[in-house]
Enzyme design. Structure first.
Site, PDB file in Angstrom:
ATOM      1  N   ASP A 117       1.024  -1.442   0.657  1.00  0.00           N
ATOM      2  CA  ASP A 117       0.189  -0.338   0.176  1.00  0.00           C
ATOM      3  C   ASP A 117       1.226   1.654   0.015  1.00  0.00           C
ATOM      4  O   ASP A 117       1.821   1.169   0.579  1.00  0.00           O
ATOM      5  CB  ASP A 117      -0.706  -0.317   1.141  1.00  0.00           C
ATOM      6  CG  ASP A 117      -1.987   1.375   1.254  1.00  0.00           C
ATOM      7  OD1 ASP A 117      -2.692   0.652   1.347  1.00  0.00           O
ATOM      8  OD2 ASP A 117      -1.686   1.707   0.971  1.00  0.00           O
ATOM      9  N   ILE A 118       0.918   2.146  -0.560  1.00  0.00           N
ATOM     10  CA  ILE A 118       1.185   3.165  -1.075  1.00  0.00           C
ATOM     11  C   ILE A 118       0.957   4.723   0.630  1.00  0.00           C
ATOM     12  O   ILE A 118       2.358   5.046   0.531  1.00  0.00           O
ATOM     13  CB  ILE A 118       0.406   4.957  -2.290  1.00  0.00           C
ATOM     14  CG1 ILE A 118       2.192   5.086  -2.677  1.00  0.00           C
ATOM     15  CG2 ILE A 118      -0.563   4.813  -2.097  1.00  0.00           C
ATOM     16  CD1 ILE A 118       1.387   5.481  -3.952  1.00  0.00           C
ATOM     17  N   ASN A 137     -12.972  -3.428   2.578  1.00  0.00           N
ATOM     18  CA  ASN A 137     -14.351  -1.997   2.602  1.00  0.00           C
ATOM     19  C   ASN A 137     -14.593  -2.783   1.291  1.00  0.00           C
ATOM     20  O   ASN A 137     -14.583  -1.951   0.333  1.00  0.00           O
ATOM     21  CB  ASN A 137     -13.363  -0.603   2.881  1.00  0.00           C
ATOM     22  CG  ASN A 137     -12.672  -0.293   3.460  1.00  0.00           C
ATOM     23  OD1 ASN A 137     -12.996  -0.750   5.165  1.00  0.00           O
ATOM     24  ND2 ASN A 137     -10.616   0.340   3.631  1.00  0.00           N
ATOM     25  N   GLU A 184     -12.467   3.462  -1.345  1.00  0.00           N
ATOM     26  CA  GLU A 184     -11.598   5.009  -2.398  1.00  0.00           C
ATOM     27  C   GLU A 184     -11.834   3.777  -3.540  1.00  0.00           C
ATOM     28  O   GLU A 184     -11.827   4.970  -4.292  1.00  0.00           O
ATOM     29  CB  GLU A 184     -10.859   5.110  -1.410  1.00  0.00           C
ATOM     30  CG  GLU A 184     -10.955   6.029  -0.061  1.00  0.00           C
ATOM     31  CD  GLU A 184      -9.402   6.237   0.083  1.00  0.00           C
ATOM     32  OE1 GLU A 184      -8.445   5.981   0.212  1.00  0.00           O
ATOM     33  OE2 GLU A 184      -9.801   6.726   1.515  1.00  0.00           O
ATOM     34  N   VAL A 185     -10.948   2.698  -3.743  1.00  0.00           N
ATOM     35  CA  VAL A 185     -10.923   2.416  -5.056  1.00  0.00           C
ATOM     36  C   VAL A 185     -12.057   1.552  -5.849  1.00  0.00           C
ATOM     37  O   VAL A 185     -12.109  -0.281  -4.308  1.00  0.00           O
ATOM     38  CB  VAL A 185      -9.582   1.865  -4.738  1.00  0.00           C
ATOM     39  CG1 VAL A 185      -9.304   1.478  -6.491  1.00  0.00           C
ATOM     40  CG2 VAL A 185      -8.295   2.458  -4.500  1.00  0.00           C
ATOM     41  N   HIS A 235     -10.828  -4.892  -3.619  1.00  0.00           N
ATOM     42  CA  HIS A 235      -9.462  -5.566  -2.640  1.00  0.00           C
ATOM     43  C   HIS A 235      -9.583  -6.029  -0.929  1.00  0.00           C
ATOM     44  O   HIS A 235      -9.890  -5.494  -0.793  1.00  0.00           O
ATOM     45  CB  HIS A 235      -8.464  -4.350  -3.070  1.00  0.00           C
ATOM     46  CG  HIS A 235      -8.599  -2.893  -2.780  1.00  0.00           C
ATOM     47  ND1 HIS A 235      -9.560  -2.609  -3.478  1.00  0.00           N
ATOM     48  CD2 HIS A 235      -8.732  -2.599  -1.458  1.00  0.00           C
ATOM     49  CE1 HIS A 235     -10.028  -1.410  -2.564  1.00  0.00           C
ATOM     50  NE2 HIS A 235      -9.227  -0.674  -0.985  1.00  0.00           N
ATOM     51  N   HIS A 288      -6.962  -5.561   2.280  1.00  0.00           N
ATOM     52  CA  HIS A 288      -5.827  -5.516   3.181  1.00  0.00           C
ATOM     53  C   HIS A 288      -4.930  -6.105   3.853  1.00  0.00           C
ATOM     54  O   HIS A 288      -5.651  -7.271   4.312  1.00  0.00           O
ATOM     55  CB  HIS A 288      -6.248  -4.055   3.981  1.00  0.00           C
ATOM     56  CG  HIS A 288      -7.069  -2.733   2.746  1.00  0.00           C
ATOM     57  ND1 HIS A 288      -6.067  -1.527   3.370  1.00  0.00           N
ATOM     58  CD2 HIS A 288      -7.896  -2.540   2.859  1.00  0.00           C
ATOM     59  CE1 HIS A 288      -6.631  -0.685   2.243  1.00  0.00           C
ATOM     60  NE2 HIS A 288      -8.460  -1.478   2.289  1.00  0.00           N
TER      61      HIS A 288
HETATM   62  P1  5GP Z   1      -9.915   1.667   0.069  1.00  0.00           P
HETATM   63  O1  5GP Z   1     -10.217   2.421   1.098  1.00  0.00           O
HETATM   64  O2  5GP Z   1     -10.698   1.464  -1.185  1.00  0.00           O
HETATM   65  O3  5GP Z   1     -10.133  -0.187   1.026  1.00  0.00           O
HETATM   66  O4  5GP Z   1      -7.870   1.112   0.443  1.00  0.00           O
HETATM   67  C1  5GP Z   1      -7.742   1.698  -0.648  1.00  0.00           C
HETATM   68  C2  5GP Z   1      -6.116   1.509  -0.605  1.00  0.00           C
HETATM   69  O5  5GP Z   1      -5.410   1.969  -1.421  1.00  0.00           O
HETATM   70  C3  5GP Z   1      -5.400   2.552   0.046  1.00  0.00           C
HETATM   71  O6  5GP Z   1      -4.769   2.129   1.584  1.00  0.00           O
HETATM   72  C4  5GP Z   1      -4.688   3.044  -0.594  1.00  0.00           C
HETATM   73  O7  5GP Z   1      -3.202   4.128   0.667  1.00  0.00           O
HETATM   74  C5  5GP Z   1      -4.479   2.846  -1.395  1.00  0.00           C
HETATM   75  N1  5GP Z   1      -3.910   3.225  -2.588  1.00  0.00           N
HETATM   76  C6  5GP Z   1      -4.174   4.068  -3.126  1.00  0.00           C
HETATM   77  N2  5GP Z   1      -4.346   4.696  -4.008  1.00  0.00           N
HETATM   78  C7  5GP Z   1      -2.692   3.600  -4.555  1.00  0.00           C
HETATM   79  C8  5GP Z   1      -1.297   3.920  -5.276  1.00  0.00           C
HETATM   80  O8  5GP Z   1      -1.361   4.101  -6.289  1.00  0.00           O
HETATM   81  N3  5GP Z   1      -0.852   2.694  -5.506  1.00  0.00           N
HETATM   82  C9  5GP Z   1      -0.809   2.194  -4.584  1.00  0.00           C
HETATM   83  N4  5GP Z   1       0.157   1.330  -3.483  1.00  0.00           N
HETATM   84  N5  5GP Z   1      -1.556   2.085  -3.057  1.00  0.00           N
HETATM   85  C10 5GP Z   1      -2.758   3.048  -3.196  1.00  0.00           C
END
Ligand code: 5GP
Length: 125
Positions: free
Chosen positions: A39-40, A97, A105-106, A110, A112
């Site tokens: 994760d970034i 999530n 968010e994405v 996915h 985690h």
């Molecule tokens: P969500 O909130 O959708 O469950 O988690 C999205 C995750 O994707 C977050 O923890 C965020 O830090 C990670 N993320 C967002 N953009 C990028 C990216 O460009 N590269 C990587 N490696 N992680 C990302």
């Protein structure tokens, strides 16, 4: 499957771009079914994302639409990544999530994978 305000699959989402190699990532593992990368913005000493190769918006989409082979392959990949990272003995946390209430968010399904420290309570309120 459009659920929880996520809409249909958007091939321009950031993880789709990572899968196509258009955006770099720190790969941990890759096979036919899954890609795992750091994760970034890590929220634990180990914070890896595991994503399926197919175009699934969320867990709800993946669990209802993906083939049995994809679901089995992805699930085994998640376990394999945890082992590769040496987390089996100490333990780890999986989280996905799904939709607005969870703050997804994405819009590419996915999981985690958190580890490397005592992770504390499951939810902070
Ligand atoms: P969500 O909130 O959708 O469950 O988690 C999205 C995750 O994707 C977050 O923890 C965020 O830090 C990670 N993320 C967002 N953009 C990028 C990216 O460009 N590269 C990587 N490696 N992680 C990302």
């Amino acid at each position: 499957m459009a659920v929880s305000g996520l809409g249909p699959y958007d091939p321009q989402n950031i993880f789709a771009k990572i899968l196509r190699g258009e955006i770099p990532c720190r790969t941990v593992f890759e096979n036919t079914f899954a890609l795992a990368f750091h994760d970034i913005a890590p929220k634990a000493p180990v914070h890896v994302l595991v994503i399926p190769k197919g175009p699934y918006v969320s867990f709800a989409d993946f669990s209802t639409t993906a083939s049995d082979a994809e679901i089995a392959g992805f699930t085994r990949a998640v376990g394999h990544v945890a082992s590769l990272l040496g987390l089996d003995e100490a333990g780890y946390r999986l989280l996905s999530n799904m939709g607005a209430a969870a703050g997804q968010e994405v819009p590419h399904f996915h999981v985690h994978l958190f580890g490397g420290a005592a992770l504390g309570p499951m939810l902070h309120r």
